[in-house]
Design an enzyme around this catalytic site. Structure first.
Site, PDB file in Angstrom:
ATOM      1  CB  VAL A  24     -10.526   5.055   1.375  1.00  0.00           C
ATOM      2  CG1 VAL A  24     -11.800   5.571   1.682  1.00  0.00           C
ATOM      3  CG2 VAL A  24      -9.627   4.435   2.081  1.00  0.00           C
ATOM      4  N   GLY A  67       0.711  -1.351   0.178  1.00  0.00           N
ATOM      5  CA  GLY A  67       0.076   0.272   0.377  1.00  0.00           C
ATOM      6  C   GLY A  67       0.861   1.559  -0.046  1.00  0.00           C
ATOM      7  CG  ASP A 102      -8.771   0.861  10.723  1.00  0.00           C
ATOM      8  OD1 ASP A 102      -9.543   1.136  11.228  1.00  0.00           O
ATOM      9  OD2 ASP A 102      -8.690   0.043   9.832  1.00  0.00           O
ATOM     10  CG  ASP A 143      -5.431  -3.685  -1.928  1.00  0.00           C
ATOM     11  OD1 ASP A 143      -4.959  -3.777  -1.287  1.00  0.00           O
ATOM     12  OD2 ASP A 143      -5.870  -4.811  -2.643  1.00  0.00           O
TER      13      ASP A 143
HETATM   14  P1  5GP Z   1      -4.176  -1.576  10.665  1.00  0.00           P
HETATM   15  O1  5GP Z   1      -2.927  -1.872  11.017  1.00  0.00           O
HETATM   16  O2  5GP Z   1      -4.609   0.063  11.327  1.00  0.00           O
HETATM   17  O3  5GP Z   1      -5.521  -1.670  11.255  1.00  0.00           O
HETATM   18  O4  5GP Z   1      -4.359  -1.460   9.366  1.00  0.00           O
HETATM   19  C1  5GP Z   1      -3.220  -1.144   8.696  1.00  0.00           C
HETATM   20  C2  5GP Z   1      -3.382  -2.447   7.589  1.00  0.00           C
HETATM   21  O5  5GP Z   1      -5.121  -2.672   6.875  1.00  0.00           O
HETATM   22  C3  5GP Z   1      -3.578  -0.611   6.310  1.00  0.00           C
HETATM   23  O6  5GP Z   1      -1.811  -0.731   5.127  1.00  0.00           O
HETATM   24  C4  5GP Z   1      -3.514  -1.334   4.617  1.00  0.00           C
HETATM   25  O7  5GP Z   1      -3.497  -2.054   4.077  1.00  0.00           O
HETATM   26  C5  5GP Z   1      -4.805  -1.705   5.157  1.00  0.00           C
HETATM   27  N1  5GP Z   1      -5.831  -1.099   5.407  1.00  0.00           N
HETATM   28  C6  5GP Z   1      -6.273  -0.178   6.805  1.00  0.00           C
HETATM   29  N2  5GP Z   1      -7.875   0.329   6.503  1.00  0.00           N
HETATM   30  C7  5GP Z   1      -7.484   0.632   4.610  1.00  0.00           C
HETATM   31  C8  5GP Z   1      -8.945   0.998   3.834  1.00  0.00           C
HETATM   32  O8  5GP Z   1     -10.324   1.834   4.536  1.00  0.00           O
HETATM   33  N3  5GP Z   1      -8.724   0.386   2.902  1.00  0.00           N
HETATM   34  C9  5GP Z   1      -7.489  -0.318   2.291  1.00  0.00           C
HETATM   35  N4  5GP Z   1      -8.179  -0.465   1.037  1.00  0.00           N
HETATM   36  N5  5GP Z   1      -6.469  -0.856   2.832  1.00  0.00           N
HETATM   37  C10 5GP Z   1      -6.819  -0.833   4.142  1.00  0.00           C
END
Ligand code: 5GP
Length: 183
Positions: free
Chosen positions: A157, A48, A107, A163
């Site tokens: 998003v 990403g 996130d 993606d």
């Molecule tokens: P976390 O561990 O902070 O919950 O998630 C981080 C990873 O989840 C990001 O690097 C990304 O790859 C994926 N991610 C989180 N939110 C989104 C989103 O809204 N869209 C997409 N495509 N990937 C997300």
């Protein structure tokens, strides 16, 4: 591609390519100032962060190195699994290096919190985080994200490296994916 090329798949654009470019220049200037006199190692989180890394690194004027890690992420769904696995590790030794992790989006912060601890554990001199997008849940995590591009709503998003099932990474804008695409 632009949002109009996949308009039927999207709900709405939330950040345009032009807004991302302006923000990238601001973040780069701030990071340059903070790391003045110190060499920084940018660690991009695949896949990403490819776009963020590419634009941010070129907007920076500092002497720097770049390396990449791949960790397990959302897979085919739209919810965080909470499981972080290293799929591809760094090639550069981070011992005594000033590391700046470059992320697309935070996130839950689970991915980052794991990465920060992991890189500190390897003896990095410092570990900070730059993320282009941040969702509301990230505000309650323990991870301190020093450089943030945009705070966005709690929607799934796509675009600018983000993606859905491998698609939309080349979308220049960032948009909320239409619910009909995955429900
Ligand atoms: P976390 O561990 O902070 O919950 O998630 C981080 C990873 O989840 C990001 O690097 C990304 O790859 C994926 N991610 C989180 N939110 C989104 C989103 O809204 N869209 C997409 N495509 N990937 C997300």
């Amino acid at each position: 591609m632009d949002a109009k090329d996949v308009a039927a798949d999207l709900d709405r654009v939330i950040v345009t390519a032009d807004e991302i470019a302006v923000k990238t220049a601001e973040l780069a200037a701030q990071i340059d100032a903070d790391y003045a006199g110190r060499e920084v190692l940018l660690v991009g989180v695949l896949n990403g962060a490819v776009m963020v890394m590419s634009d941010l690194s070129r907007a920076m004027r500092s002497r720097l190195k770049m390396d990449w890690m791949a960790v397990s992420s959302y897979g085919a769904g739209t919810k965080s699994s909470g499981v972080v696995r290293i799929l591809k590790d760094l090639t550069i030794d981070v011992l005594d290096k000033h590391v700046l992790i470059v992320e697309d989006i935070v996130d839950t912060g689970l991915t980052l919190s794991y990465l920060v601890d992991n890189l500190k554990g390897r003896g990095a001199a410092s570990v900070e985080v730059a993320a282009m997008f941040r969702k509301p849940a990230a505000l309650t995590t323990v991870v301190n994200v020093k450089y943030i591009g945009f705070d966005i709503p709690n929607d799934f998003v796509v675009g600018y490296g983000l993606d859905f099932n491998g698609h939309y990474r080349n979308l220049r804008d960032v948009a909320v994916l239409g619910k009909h695409m995955y429900s």
